[in-house]
Design an enzyme around this catalytic site. Structure first.
Site, PDB file in Angstrom:
ATOM      1  N   VAL A   1     -14.239  29.396  94.105  1.00 51.08           N
ATOM      2  CA  VAL A   1     -15.655  29.239  94.443  1.00 51.08           C
ATOM      3  C   VAL A   1     -16.541  29.569  93.247  1.00 51.08           C
ATOM      4  O   VAL A   1     -17.550  28.896  92.987  1.00 51.08           O
ATOM      5  CB  VAL A   1     -16.035  30.104  95.663  1.00 51.08           C
ATOM      6  CG1 VAL A   1     -17.519  29.965  95.977  1.00 51.08           C
ATOM      7  CG2 VAL A   1     -15.199  29.715  96.882  1.00 51.08           C
TER       8      VAL A   1
ATOM      9  N   LYS B   1     -17.057  36.505 104.213  1.00 53.71           N
ATOM     10  CA  LYS B   1     -17.129  36.602 105.675  1.00 53.71           C
ATOM     11  C   LYS B   1     -16.573  37.917 106.200  1.00 53.71           C
ATOM     12  O   LYS B   1     -17.028  38.444 107.210  1.00 53.71           O
ATOM     13  CB  LYS B   1     -16.371  35.434 106.310  1.00 53.71           C
ATOM     14  CG  LYS B   1     -14.932  35.333 105.873  1.00 53.71           C
ATOM     15  CD  LYS B   1     -14.276  34.069 106.380  1.00 53.71           C
ATOM     16  CE  LYS B   1     -12.908  33.857 105.731  1.00 53.71           C
ATOM     17  NZ  LYS B   1     -13.013  33.472 104.315  1.00 53.71           N
TER      18      LYS B   1
ATOM     19  N   VAL C   1     -19.677  31.134 106.219  1.00 50.38           N
ATOM     20  CA  VAL C   1     -19.209  30.384 107.391  1.00 50.38           C
ATOM     21  C   VAL C   1     -19.270  28.890 107.093  1.00 50.38           C
ATOM     22  O   VAL C   1     -20.310  28.374 106.698  1.00 50.38           O
ATOM     23  CB  VAL C   1     -20.060  30.693 108.640  1.00 50.38           C
ATOM     24  CG1 VAL C   1     -19.554  29.888 109.840  1.00 50.38           C
ATOM     25  CG2 VAL C   1     -20.049  32.182 108.960  1.00 50.38           C
TER      26      VAL C   1
ATOM     27  N   GLY D   1     -18.239  26.780 104.825  1.00 46.65           N
ATOM     28  CA  GLY D   1     -18.393  26.166 103.507  1.00 46.65           C
ATOM     29  C   GLY D   1     -19.739  25.513 103.292  1.00 46.65           C
ATOM     30  O   GLY D   1     -20.780  26.162 103.300  1.00 46.65           O
TER      31      GLY D   1
ATOM     32  N   ILE E   1     -21.398  23.441 105.184  1.00 46.35           N
ATOM     33  CA  ILE E   1     -22.228  23.173 106.365  1.00 46.35           C
ATOM     34  C   ILE E   1     -23.290  24.275 106.483  1.00 46.35           C
ATOM     35  O   ILE E   1     -22.951  25.461 106.566  1.00 46.35           O
ATOM     36  CB  ILE E   1     -21.373  23.142 107.651  1.00 46.35           C
ATOM     37  CG1 ILE E   1     -20.317  22.030 107.563  1.00 46.35           C
ATOM     38  CG2 ILE E   1     -22.259  22.937 108.878  1.00 46.35           C
ATOM     39  CD1 ILE E   1     -19.364  21.992 108.745  1.00 46.35           C
TER      40      ILE E   1
ATOM     41  N   GLU F   1      -2.918  29.703 101.723  1.00 40.88           N
ATOM     42  CA  GLU F   1      -2.420  30.731 100.811  1.00 40.88           C
ATOM     43  C   GLU F   1      -0.912  30.889 100.968  1.00 40.88           C
ATOM     44  O   GLU F   1      -0.313  30.439 101.946  1.00 40.88           O
ATOM     45  CB  GLU F   1      -3.114  32.063 101.118  1.00 40.88           C
ATOM     46  CG  GLU F   1      -4.627  32.040 101.007  1.00 40.88           C
ATOM     47  CD  GLU F   1      -5.110  31.897  99.570  1.00 40.88           C
ATOM     48  OE1 GLU F   1      -4.324  32.187  98.637  1.00 40.88           O
ATOM     49  OE2 GLU F   1      -6.267  31.493  99.378  1.00 40.88           O
TER      50      GLU F   1
ATOM     51  N   LYS G   1     -15.718  34.489 111.205  1.00 40.71           N
ATOM     52  CA  LYS G   1     -16.828  33.528 111.145  1.00 40.71           C
ATOM     53  C   LYS G   1     -17.552  33.435 112.488  1.00 40.71           C
ATOM     54  O   LYS G   1     -18.783  33.339 112.536  1.00 40.71           O
ATOM     55  CB  LYS G   1     -16.303  32.158 110.729  1.00 40.71           C
ATOM     56  CG  LYS G   1     -15.758  32.112 109.309  1.00 40.71           C
ATOM     57  CD  LYS G   1     -15.080  30.784 109.007  1.00 40.71           C
ATOM     58  CE  LYS G   1     -14.526  30.737 107.588  1.00 40.71           C
ATOM     59  NZ  LYS G   1     -13.777  29.494 107.318  1.00 40.71           N
TER      60      LYS G   1
ATOM     61  N   GLY H   1     -13.437  24.840  99.868  1.00 36.49           N
ATOM     62  CA  GLY H   1     -13.322  24.166  98.580  1.00 36.49           C
ATOM     63  C   GLY H   1     -14.358  24.670  97.602  1.00 36.49           C
ATOM     64  O   GLY H   1     -15.375  25.251  97.978  1.00 36.49           O
TER      65      GLY H   1
END
Length: 429
Positions: free
Chosen positions: A14, A105, A132, A134, A136, A190, A205, A302
Protein backbone atom coordinates in the site's frame (compact mmCIF):
# COMPACT_ATOMS: atom_id res chain seq x y z
CA UNK A 1 1.26 26.91 -4.84
CA UNK A 2 1.48 26.02 -1.17
CA UNK A 3 3.53 22.97 -0.19
CA UNK A 4 2.85 20.42 2.54
CA UNK A 5 5.21 17.77 3.82
CA UNK A 6 3.96 14.32 4.73
CA UNK A 7 5.54 11.11 6.03
CA UNK A 8 4.69 7.50 5.26
CA UNK A 9 5.12 4.80 7.90
CA UNK A 10 5.74 1.55 6.02
CA UNK A 11 6.63 1.08 2.38
CA UNK A 12 5.05 -2.23 1.48
CA UNK A 13 2.28 -2.87 -1.01
CA UNK A 14 0.00 0.00 0.00
CA UNK A 15 2.84 2.39 0.82
CA UNK A 16 4.30 2.03 -2.67
CA UNK A 17 0.81 2.43 -4.10
CA UNK A 18 0.45 5.78 -2.32
CA UNK A 19 3.87 6.82 -3.64
CA UNK A 20 2.91 5.93 -7.22
CA UNK A 21 -0.39 7.83 -7.03
CA UNK A 22 1.24 10.95 -5.58
CA UNK A 23 3.76 10.93 -8.44
CA UNK A 24 1.55 9.91 -11.38
CA UNK A 25 -1.43 12.10 -10.40
CA UNK A 26 0.58 15.02 -9.07
CA UNK A 27 -1.09 17.70 -11.21
CA UNK A 28 -4.63 16.49 -10.49
CA UNK A 29 -3.91 16.27 -6.75
CA UNK A 30 -2.48 19.79 -6.71
CA UNK A 31 -5.61 21.16 -8.43
CA UNK A 32 -7.96 19.40 -6.03
CA UNK A 33 -6.09 20.09 -2.81
CA UNK A 34 -4.43 23.45 -3.63
CA UNK A 35 -1.23 21.98 -2.25
CA UNK A 36 1.93 20.44 -3.60
CA UNK A 37 2.48 17.30 -1.55
CA UNK A 38 6.06 16.37 -0.70
CA UNK A 39 6.91 13.02 0.88
CA UNK A 40 9.59 14.16 3.33
CA UNK A 41 10.18 10.88 5.19
CA UNK A 42 9.40 7.18 4.78
CA UNK A 43 9.77 4.89 7.79
CA UNK A 44 11.14 1.47 6.86
CA UNK A 45 12.83 -1.44 8.61
CA UNK A 46 15.83 -1.79 6.28
CA UNK A 47 17.22 1.25 4.50
CA UNK A 48 19.55 -0.88 2.35
CA UNK A 49 16.87 -3.25 1.08
CA UNK A 50 16.58 -3.38 -2.73
CA UNK A 51 13.27 -2.01 -4.01
CA UNK A 52 11.47 -1.99 -7.32
CA UNK A 53 10.70 1.70 -6.83
CA UNK A 54 13.57 4.18 -6.85
CA UNK A 55 13.42 6.35 -3.74
CA UNK A 56 16.09 8.74 -2.51
CA UNK A 57 17.86 7.35 0.57
CA UNK A 58 17.74 10.84 2.05
CA UNK A 59 14.03 10.48 2.82
CA UNK A 60 14.29 6.93 4.20
CA UNK A 61 14.57 6.37 7.94
CA UNK A 62 14.32 3.50 10.39
CA UNK A 63 13.74 5.84 13.34
CA UNK A 64 10.21 7.11 14.07
CA UNK A 65 11.69 10.03 16.01
CA UNK A 66 13.00 11.51 12.75
CA UNK A 67 9.36 11.99 11.76
CA UNK A 68 7.87 12.92 15.12
CA UNK A 69 10.50 15.58 15.81
CA UNK A 70 10.30 17.13 12.33
CA UNK A 71 7.94 20.08 12.78
CA UNK A 72 7.71 20.62 9.02
CA UNK A 73 5.85 17.32 8.56
CA UNK A 74 2.11 17.98 8.96
CA UNK A 75 0.48 14.67 7.93
CA UNK A 76 1.59 11.12 8.72
CA UNK A 77 0.26 8.11 6.82
CA UNK A 78 0.39 4.90 8.90
CA UNK A 79 0.71 1.79 6.72
CA UNK A 80 2.89 -0.55 8.76
CA UNK A 81 -0.07 -2.69 9.84
CA UNK A 82 -0.22 -4.79 12.98
CA UNK A 83 -1.24 -3.51 16.39
CA UNK A 84 1.16 -2.34 19.07
CA UNK A 85 3.78 -0.38 17.10
CA UNK A 86 1.15 1.13 14.80
CA UNK A 87 -0.99 2.29 17.72
CA UNK A 88 2.00 3.70 19.62
CA UNK A 89 3.25 5.57 16.57
CA UNK A 90 -0.17 7.07 15.84
CA UNK A 91 -0.53 8.30 19.42
CA UNK A 92 2.93 9.85 19.40
CA UNK A 93 2.31 11.46 16.02
CA UNK A 94 -0.97 13.04 17.16
CA UNK A 95 0.63 14.33 20.34
CA UNK A 96 3.18 15.98 18.08
CA UNK A 97 0.24 17.85 16.46
CA UNK A 98 0.33 15.96 13.18
CA UNK A 99 -2.75 14.69 11.34
CA UNK A 100 -3.14 10.94 10.79
CA UNK A 101 -4.28 8.87 7.82
CA UNK A 102 -4.35 5.09 8.28
CA UNK A 103 -5.46 1.90 6.56
CA UNK A 104 -5.13 -0.12 9.77
CA UNK A 105 -8.46 -1.90 10.37
CA UNK A 106 -7.08 -3.86 13.33
CA UNK A 107 -6.15 -0.75 15.29
CA UNK A 108 -9.38 1.06 14.38
CA UNK A 109 -11.53 -1.92 15.38
CA UNK A 110 -9.78 -2.25 18.75
CA UNK A 111 -8.81 1.25 19.87
CA UNK A 112 -10.82 3.79 17.87
CA UNK A 113 -12.32 5.32 21.02
CA UNK A 114 -8.93 6.04 22.55
CA UNK A 115 -7.46 7.34 19.29
CA UNK A 116 -10.40 9.63 18.49
CA UNK A 117 -10.23 11.15 21.97
CA UNK A 118 -6.54 11.89 21.53
CA UNK A 119 -7.21 13.39 18.08
CA UNK A 120 -9.88 15.68 19.54
CA UNK A 121 -7.69 16.68 22.49
CA UNK A 122 -4.73 17.48 20.24
CA UNK A 123 -6.99 19.14 17.64
CA UNK A 124 -5.76 16.99 14.77
CA UNK A 125 -7.64 15.04 12.12
CA UNK A 126 -7.77 11.25 12.06
CA UNK A 127 -8.95 9.62 8.80
CA UNK A 128 -9.24 5.92 8.03
CA UNK A 129 -11.18 5.43 4.78
CA UNK A 130 -8.73 2.77 3.53
CA UNK A 131 -9.31 0.54 6.58
CA UNK A 132 -12.48 -0.93 5.00
CA UNK A 133 -13.03 -2.18 1.43
CA UNK A 134 -9.93 -0.68 -0.20
CA UNK A 135 -10.92 1.79 -2.90
CA UNK A 136 -14.65 1.77 -2.08
CA UNK A 137 -15.44 5.04 -0.20
CA UNK A 138 -17.71 3.39 2.35
CA UNK A 139 -16.57 5.41 5.40
CA UNK A 140 -17.21 8.68 3.59
CA UNK A 141 -20.61 7.41 2.42
CA UNK A 142 -21.66 6.63 6.00
CA UNK A 143 -20.17 9.77 7.56
CA UNK A 144 -21.25 12.24 4.89
CA UNK A 145 -23.60 11.13 2.13
CA UNK A 146 -25.95 9.08 4.33
CA UNK A 147 -26.08 11.29 7.41
CA UNK A 148 -29.75 12.14 6.71
CA UNK A 149 -30.65 8.44 6.98
CA UNK A 150 -31.20 5.96 9.75
CA UNK A 151 -29.14 3.07 8.47
CA UNK A 152 -31.04 -0.18 8.87
CA UNK A 153 -28.65 -2.76 7.48
CA UNK A 154 -25.28 -3.32 5.84
CA UNK A 155 -24.51 -6.49 3.89
CA UNK A 156 -21.17 -6.84 2.18
CA UNK A 157 -18.46 -8.89 0.57
CA UNK A 158 -15.54 -7.13 2.23
CA UNK A 159 -12.67 -9.60 1.95
CA UNK A 160 -11.12 -9.99 -1.48
CA UNK A 161 -9.12 -13.12 -0.65
CA UNK A 162 -12.12 -15.22 0.35
CA UNK A 163 -14.16 -13.89 -2.54
CA UNK A 164 -11.41 -14.92 -4.95
CA UNK A 165 -11.26 -18.42 -3.45
CA UNK A 166 -15.04 -18.93 -3.55
CA UNK A 167 -15.23 -17.50 -7.08
CA UNK A 168 -12.60 -19.97 -8.29
CA UNK A 169 -14.38 -22.87 -6.56
CA UNK A 170 -17.68 -21.84 -8.14
CA UNK A 171 -16.56 -20.92 -11.65
CA UNK A 172 -13.65 -23.33 -12.17
CA UNK A 173 -14.83 -26.28 -10.08
CA UNK A 174 -11.63 -26.54 -8.05
CA UNK A 175 -11.26 -27.39 -4.36
CA UNK A 176 -10.70 -24.96 -1.49
CA UNK A 177 -7.07 -26.03 -1.13
CA UNK A 178 -6.42 -25.54 -4.85
CA UNK A 179 -8.09 -22.13 -4.87
CA UNK A 180 -6.17 -21.03 -1.76
CA UNK A 181 -2.85 -22.10 -3.28
CA UNK A 182 -3.64 -20.11 -6.44
CA UNK A 183 -4.59 -17.06 -4.35
CA UNK A 184 -1.26 -17.30 -2.51
CA UNK A 185 0.69 -17.63 -5.76
CA UNK A 186 -0.98 -14.46 -7.09
CA UNK A 187 -0.34 -12.55 -3.87
CA UNK A 188 -4.01 -12.32 -2.89
CA UNK A 189 -3.53 -14.50 0.20
CA UNK A 190 -0.77 -14.48 2.80
CA UNK A 191 1.41 -17.49 3.56
CA UNK A 192 -0.68 -17.71 6.74
CA UNK A 193 -4.19 -16.99 5.44
CA UNK A 194 -5.90 -17.29 8.84
CA UNK A 195 -7.10 -13.69 9.10
CA UNK A 196 -8.82 -13.89 5.72
CA UNK A 197 -10.17 -17.43 5.39
CA UNK A 198 -11.30 -17.68 9.02
CA UNK A 199 -13.22 -14.40 8.82
CA UNK A 200 -11.23 -12.22 11.23
CA UNK A 201 -10.45 -9.55 8.62
CA UNK A 202 -14.14 -9.21 7.73
CA UNK A 203 -15.08 -9.02 11.42
CA UNK A 204 -12.74 -6.06 12.03
CA UNK A 205 -14.13 -4.22 9.01
CA UNK A 206 -17.73 -4.95 10.00
CA UNK A 207 -17.07 -3.62 13.51
CA UNK A 208 -15.86 -0.32 12.03
CA UNK A 209 -18.83 0.07 9.67
CA UNK A 210 -21.39 -0.95 12.31
CA UNK A 211 -19.98 1.48 14.90
CA UNK A 212 -20.34 4.37 12.47
CA UNK A 213 -23.69 3.28 11.06
CA UNK A 214 -25.50 2.56 14.30
CA UNK A 215 -23.83 5.14 16.54
CA UNK A 216 -22.57 2.72 19.15
CA UNK A 217 -19.29 1.17 20.23
CA UNK A 218 -18.86 -2.34 18.83
CA UNK A 219 -16.66 -4.97 20.44
CA UNK A 220 -15.52 -7.09 17.50
CA UNK A 221 -15.33 -10.14 19.78
CA UNK A 222 -19.14 -10.00 20.04
CA UNK A 223 -19.56 -10.50 16.28
CA UNK A 224 -20.47 -14.05 15.25
CA UNK A 225 -17.77 -15.45 12.96
CA UNK A 226 -17.32 -18.42 10.64
CA UNK A 227 -14.72 -18.83 7.91
CA UNK A 228 -14.76 -20.69 4.61
CA UNK A 229 -12.35 -23.58 5.26
CA UNK A 230 -15.18 -26.11 5.46
CA UNK A 231 -16.88 -25.12 2.20
CA UNK A 232 -16.57 -28.10 -0.15
CA UNK A 233 -16.99 -28.54 -3.89
CA UNK A 234 -20.14 -30.54 -3.12
CA UNK A 235 -21.63 -27.57 -1.27
CA UNK A 236 -20.86 -25.37 -4.27
CA UNK A 237 -22.60 -27.91 -6.53
CA UNK A 238 -25.72 -28.20 -4.39
CA UNK A 239 -25.93 -24.43 -3.94
CA UNK A 240 -26.09 -24.10 -7.73
CA UNK A 241 -28.82 -26.75 -7.95
CA UNK A 242 -30.89 -24.82 -5.42
CA UNK A 243 -30.30 -21.52 -7.25
CA UNK A 244 -27.67 -19.99 -4.99
CA UNK A 245 -24.01 -18.93 -4.92
CA UNK A 246 -21.87 -19.17 -1.78
CA UNK A 247 -20.23 -15.94 -0.58
CA UNK A 248 -18.59 -14.86 2.68
CA UNK A 249 -20.88 -12.06 3.85
CA UNK A 250 -20.54 -9.51 6.62
CA UNK A 251 -24.01 -8.64 7.89
CA UNK A 252 -25.16 -5.89 10.25
CA UNK A 253 -28.82 -5.18 10.95
CA UNK A 254 -30.68 -3.08 13.49
CA UNK A 255 -34.17 -3.80 14.73
CA UNK A 256 -35.84 -2.51 17.90
CA UNK A 257 -32.53 -1.03 19.11
CA UNK A 258 -30.86 -4.45 18.96
CA UNK A 259 -28.04 -5.29 16.57
CA UNK A 260 -27.52 -8.44 14.56
CA UNK A 261 -23.84 -8.77 13.64
CA UNK A 262 -22.36 -11.78 11.86
CA UNK A 263 -19.71 -12.90 9.38
CA UNK A 264 -20.09 -16.31 7.75
CA UNK A 265 -20.44 -18.19 4.45
CA UNK A 266 -23.88 -17.50 3.01
CA UNK A 267 -26.03 -18.80 0.17
CA UNK A 268 -26.95 -15.79 -1.98
CA UNK A 269 -29.68 -16.06 -4.65
CA UNK A 270 -27.92 -16.38 -8.01
CA UNK A 271 -30.11 -13.62 -9.49
CA UNK A 272 -28.95 -11.10 -6.85
CA UNK A 273 -26.13 -8.71 -7.90
CA UNK A 274 -24.10 -9.73 -4.84
CA UNK A 275 -23.86 -13.29 -6.21
CA UNK A 276 -22.09 -11.95 -9.28
CA UNK A 277 -19.32 -10.12 -7.45
CA UNK A 278 -16.28 -12.20 -8.38
CA UNK A 279 -12.51 -12.36 -8.13
CA UNK A 280 -11.01 -9.98 -5.51
CA UNK A 281 -13.78 -7.41 -5.89
CA UNK A 282 -15.80 -6.18 -2.92
CA UNK A 283 -19.39 -4.99 -2.75
CA UNK A 284 -21.36 -3.37 0.05
CA UNK A 285 -25.13 -2.91 0.14
CA UNK A 286 -26.51 -0.31 2.55
CA UNK A 287 -30.17 0.18 3.37
CA UNK A 288 -31.29 3.53 4.78
CA UNK A 289 -34.79 4.45 5.85
CA UNK A 290 -34.85 7.43 3.44
CA UNK A 291 -32.61 6.46 0.53
CA UNK A 292 -33.57 2.79 0.36
CA UNK A 293 -30.92 0.38 -0.92
CA UNK A 294 -27.54 1.45 -2.27
CA UNK A 295 -24.84 -0.88 -3.57
CA UNK A 296 -21.15 0.02 -3.85
CA UNK A 297 -18.74 -2.07 -5.91
CA UNK A 298 -15.02 -2.03 -6.52
CA UNK A 299 -11.63 -3.48 -5.76
CA UNK A 300 -11.35 -4.11 -2.05
CA UNK A 301 -7.59 -4.52 -1.87
CA UNK A 302 -4.36 -3.92 -3.73
CA UNK A 303 -1.74 -1.20 -3.85
CA UNK A 304 -3.56 1.31 -6.06
CA UNK A 305 -7.19 0.90 -4.89
CA UNK A 306 -6.20 1.14 -1.22
CA UNK A 307 -3.65 3.82 -2.03
CA UNK A 308 -6.42 5.78 -3.72
CA UNK A 309 -8.43 5.82 -0.49
CA UNK A 310 -5.34 6.92 1.46
CA UNK A 311 -4.57 9.79 -0.90
CA UNK A 312 -8.25 10.77 -0.84
CA UNK A 313 -7.99 11.16 2.93
CA UNK A 314 -4.83 13.26 2.57
CA UNK A 315 -6.66 15.58 0.16
CA UNK A 316 -9.64 15.82 2.57
CA UNK A 317 -7.31 16.94 5.34
CA UNK A 318 -5.72 19.54 3.07
CA UNK A 319 -9.10 20.87 2.04
CA UNK A 320 -9.93 20.98 5.76
CA UNK A 321 -13.66 20.77 5.10
CA UNK A 322 -14.27 19.47 8.63
CA UNK A 323 -13.08 20.40 12.07
CA UNK A 324 -11.26 17.89 14.23
CA UNK A 325 -14.25 17.72 16.55
CA UNK A 326 -16.38 16.52 13.62
CA UNK A 327 -14.49 13.23 13.39
CA UNK A 328 -16.96 10.51 14.33
CA UNK A 329 -16.29 8.79 17.65
CA UNK A 330 -18.86 6.07 18.22
CA UNK A 331 -17.55 5.43 21.72
CA UNK A 332 -19.01 8.74 22.93
CA UNK A 333 -22.50 7.79 21.87
CA UNK A 334 -24.64 7.29 24.96
CA UNK A 335 -27.07 5.05 23.10
CA UNK A 336 -25.29 1.72 23.55
CA UNK A 337 -27.15 -1.03 21.77
CA UNK A 338 -27.49 -4.68 22.63
CA UNK A 339 -25.98 -7.24 20.26
CA UNK A 340 -28.21 -10.23 19.70
CA UNK A 341 -26.90 -13.66 20.56
CA UNK A 342 -26.38 -15.81 17.48
CA UNK A 343 -29.09 -18.27 18.57
CA UNK A 344 -31.66 -15.45 18.31
CA UNK A 345 -30.91 -14.80 14.63
CA UNK A 346 -33.30 -16.16 12.01
CA UNK A 347 -32.73 -17.24 8.42
CA UNK A 348 -33.27 -20.06 6.00
CA UNK A 349 -30.62 -22.79 6.18
CA UNK A 350 -28.85 -25.09 3.77
CA UNK A 351 -27.94 -28.37 5.48
CA UNK A 352 -26.01 -31.32 4.07
CA UNK A 353 -25.91 -34.70 5.79
CA UNK A 354 -23.98 -37.88 5.10
CA UNK A 355 -26.50 -40.71 5.50
CA UNK A 356 -26.75 -44.45 5.06
CA UNK A 357 -28.46 -45.33 1.80
CA UNK A 358 -31.64 -46.54 3.49
CA UNK A 359 -35.35 -45.89 3.01
CA UNK A 360 -36.98 -43.55 5.53
CA UNK A 361 -34.00 -41.38 6.49
CA UNK A 362 -35.54 -38.16 5.14
CA UNK A 363 -38.80 -39.01 6.94
CA UNK A 364 -36.94 -39.34 10.27
CA UNK A 365 -35.04 -36.08 9.70
CA UNK A 366 -38.23 -34.20 8.75
CA UNK A 367 -39.94 -35.49 11.89
CA UNK A 368 -37.24 -34.05 14.14
CA UNK A 369 -37.43 -30.70 12.36
CA UNK A 370 -41.23 -30.66 12.66
CA UNK A 371 -40.92 -31.17 16.41
CA UNK A 372 -38.85 -27.96 16.48
CA UNK A 373 -41.21 -25.95 14.22
CA UNK A 374 -38.95 -26.21 11.16
CA UNK A 375 -40.15 -27.21 7.71
CA UNK A 376 -38.14 -28.23 4.65
CA UNK A 377 -38.52 -26.39 1.31
CA UNK A 378 -36.28 -28.34 -1.08
CA UNK A 379 -34.36 -31.61 -1.00
CA UNK A 380 -31.79 -33.18 -3.31
CA UNK A 381 -30.08 -36.55 -2.99
CA UNK A 382 -29.03 -37.20 -6.57
CA UNK A 383 -25.53 -38.50 -5.83
CA UNK A 384 -25.91 -41.97 -4.30
CA UNK A 385 -23.35 -44.62 -3.48
CA UNK A 386 -23.85 -48.26 -2.54
CA UNK A 387 -23.69 -47.69 1.20
CA UNK A 388 -24.07 -43.95 1.73
CA UNK A 389 -25.41 -40.80 0.14
CA UNK A 390 -25.25 -37.03 0.68
CA UNK A 391 -28.63 -35.54 1.57
CA UNK A 392 -28.92 -31.77 1.07
CA UNK A 393 -31.94 -29.62 1.79
CA UNK A 394 -33.13 -26.08 2.42
CA UNK A 395 -35.33 -25.13 5.37
CA UNK A 396 -37.89 -22.41 5.79
CA UNK A 397 -36.86 -19.44 7.94
CA UNK A 398 -36.05 -20.54 11.47
CA UNK A 399 -34.14 -19.43 14.53
CA UNK A 400 -30.60 -20.68 14.94
CA UNK A 401 -31.62 -22.05 18.32
CA UNK A 402 -34.24 -24.35 16.77
CA UNK A 403 -31.81 -25.46 14.06
CA UNK A 404 -29.15 -26.24 16.64
CA UNK A 405 -31.59 -28.21 18.80
CA UNK A 406 -32.81 -30.19 15.79
CA UNK A 407 -29.34 -31.09 14.56
CA UNK A 408 -28.31 -32.20 18.03
CA UNK A 409 -31.05 -34.83 17.84
CA UNK A 410 -30.57 -35.65 14.15
CA UNK A 411 -26.91 -36.57 14.56
CA UNK A 412 -27.96 -39.44 16.85
CA UNK A 413 -30.48 -40.92 14.40
CA UNK A 414 -29.68 -44.47 13.32
CA UNK A 415 -28.76 -43.80 9.69
CA UNK A 416 -27.02 -40.44 10.04
CA UNK A 417 -23.27 -40.74 9.58
CA UNK A 418 -22.33 -37.05 9.84
CA UNK A 419 -23.66 -33.51 9.61
CA UNK A 420 -21.39 -32.18 6.86
CA UNK A 421 -22.49 -28.58 6.30
CA UNK A 422 -24.72 -25.91 7.79
CA UNK A 423 -24.83 -22.65 5.80
CA UNK A 424 -27.20 -19.73 6.28
CA UNK A 425 -29.19 -18.22 3.41
CA UNK A 426 -29.62 -14.48 2.92
CA UNK A 427 -32.82 -13.43 1.16
CA UNK A 428 -32.04 -9.63 1.15
CA UNK A 429 -35.62 -8.79 2.16
Amino acid sequence: MKKVKIAILGFGNVGTGVWKILLENKKEIMKRSNYEIEVAKILIKDINKKRDIIVSKEILTDNIDDIINDESIKIVVELIGGCDDAKEYMIRVMKAKKHIVTANKLVIANWSDELFKIAEKEKVLFYYEASVAGGIPIIREINESLTANRIQQIIGIINGTTNYILSKMTNDGISFDEALKEAQEKGYAEADPTSDVDGYDAVYKLAIMASLSFGTKINHDAIYREGIRNISSLDIKYAKKFGYTIKLLAIAKEESNKLELRVHPTLVPTIHPMANVNDVFNSIMIKGNAVGELMLYGRGAGDLPTGSAVVGDIISILRNNVKPSDVSDASEQSNLKEIKKSEENESKFYIRLNINNKVGVLRDVAKVFAENNISIISVTEDVRHDDYAPLAFITHKSSEKNIKNSLEKIKWLENINKIESIIRIESFN
